[in-house]
Design a protein around this motif. Sequence first.
Motif, PDB file in Angstrom:
ATOM      1  N   LEU A   1       0.845  -1.188   0.000  1.00  0.00           N
ATOM      2  CA  LEU A   1       0.000   0.000   0.000  1.00  0.00           C
ATOM      3  C   LEU A   1       0.883   1.242   0.000  1.00  0.00           C
ATOM      4  O   LEU A   1       1.965   1.247   0.598  1.00  0.00           O
ATOM      5  CB  LEU A   1      -0.893   0.019   1.238  1.00  0.00           C
ATOM      6  N   LYS A   2       0.441   2.276  -0.679  1.00  0.00           N
ATOM      7  CA  LYS A   2       1.166   3.539  -0.642  1.00  0.00           C
ATOM      8  C   LYS A   2       1.203   4.043   0.796  1.00  0.00           C
ATOM      9  O   LYS A   2       0.306   3.764   1.593  1.00  0.00           O
ATOM     10  CB  LYS A   2       0.482   4.572  -1.540  1.00  0.00           C
TER      11      LYS A   2
ATOM     12  N   THR B   1       0.566   6.793   1.961  1.00  0.00           N
ATOM     13  CA  THR B   1      -0.555   7.682   2.279  1.00  0.00           C
ATOM     14  C   THR B   1      -1.850   6.924   2.547  1.00  0.00           C
ATOM     15  O   THR B   1      -2.842   7.527   2.938  1.00  0.00           O
ATOM     16  CB  THR B   1      -0.793   8.672   1.123  1.00  0.00           C
ATOM     17  N   VAL B   2      -1.840   5.597   2.359  1.00  0.00           N
ATOM     18  CA  VAL B   2      -3.033   4.773   2.566  1.00  0.00           C
ATOM     19  C   VAL B   2      -2.919   4.064   3.908  1.00  0.00           C
ATOM     20  O   VAL B   2      -1.894   3.446   4.212  1.00  0.00           O
ATOM     21  CB  VAL B   2      -3.182   3.726   1.427  1.00  0.00           C
TER      22      VAL B   2
ATOM     23  N   ASP C   1      -2.956   1.350   6.495  1.00  0.00           N
ATOM     24  CA  ASP C   1      -2.784  -0.097   6.429  1.00  0.00           C
ATOM     25  C   ASP C   1      -3.350  -0.696   7.710  1.00  0.00           C
ATOM     26  O   ASP C   1      -2.635  -0.891   8.702  1.00  0.00           O
ATOM     27  CB  ASP C   1      -1.299  -0.434   6.259  1.00  0.00           C
TER      28      ASP C   1
ATOM     29  N   ASN D   1      -3.261  -2.153  -7.787  1.00  0.00           N
ATOM     30  CA  ASN D   1      -4.274  -1.123  -7.961  1.00  0.00           C
ATOM     31  C   ASN D   1      -3.514   0.192  -7.831  1.00  0.00           C
ATOM     32  O   ASN D   1      -3.137   0.584  -6.729  1.00  0.00           O
ATOM     33  CB  ASN D   1      -5.343  -1.240  -6.878  1.00  0.00           C
TER      34      ASN D   1
ATOM     35  N   VAL E   1      -4.129   3.193  -7.687  1.00  0.00           N
ATOM     36  CA  VAL E   1      -4.679   4.255  -6.849  1.00  0.00           C
ATOM     37  C   VAL E   1      -4.154   4.138  -5.418  1.00  0.00           C
ATOM     38  O   VAL E   1      -3.841   5.135  -4.779  1.00  0.00           O
ATOM     39  CB  VAL E   1      -6.225   4.225  -6.863  1.00  0.00           C
ATOM     40  N   ILE E   2      -4.024   2.895  -4.922  1.00  0.00           N
ATOM     41  CA  ILE E   2      -3.644   2.715  -3.517  1.00  0.00           C
ATOM     42  C   ILE E   2      -2.372   1.896  -3.312  1.00  0.00           C
ATOM     43  O   ILE E   2      -1.882   1.805  -2.187  1.00  0.00           O
ATOM     44  CB  ILE E   2      -4.791   2.055  -2.714  1.00  0.00           C
ATOM     45  N   GLU E   3      -1.833   1.291  -4.372  1.00  0.00           N
ATOM     46  CA  GLU E   3      -0.676   0.414  -4.213  1.00  0.00           C
ATOM     47  C   GLU E   3       0.494   0.862  -5.076  1.00  0.00           C
ATOM     48  O   GLU E   3       0.319   1.532  -6.089  1.00  0.00           O
ATOM     49  CB  GLU E   3      -1.036  -1.027  -4.592  1.00  0.00           C
TER      50      GLU E   3
END
Length: 81
Positions: A9-10, A12-13, A15, A69, A71-73
């Motif tokens: 995961l980025k 900024t997301v 976890d 994905n 957007v989030i990874e």
Amino acid sequence: MKAHVYVTLKRTVLDAQGKTVADALRRMEYKGVADVRQGKYFLLTLEDSLEPAAAAAEVARIAAEVLTNPVIEEFSYKIEP
């Protein structure tokens, strides 16, 4: 050739799974773990006929278009002979 692809995961997301594991480790009195981020691991077996540059480009394309994905990874990879 083998390609090791790591998907996380980025930063900024949130976890949630990683946070749960980190909290459990603290409750179990494990020392020295500041943070936990979970992710996915893929091992791709590549055809030996691929040139190293072509293999790297194809692995990056597969990771970006199929395994993550965007957007989030995010992903990283390592190719070994």
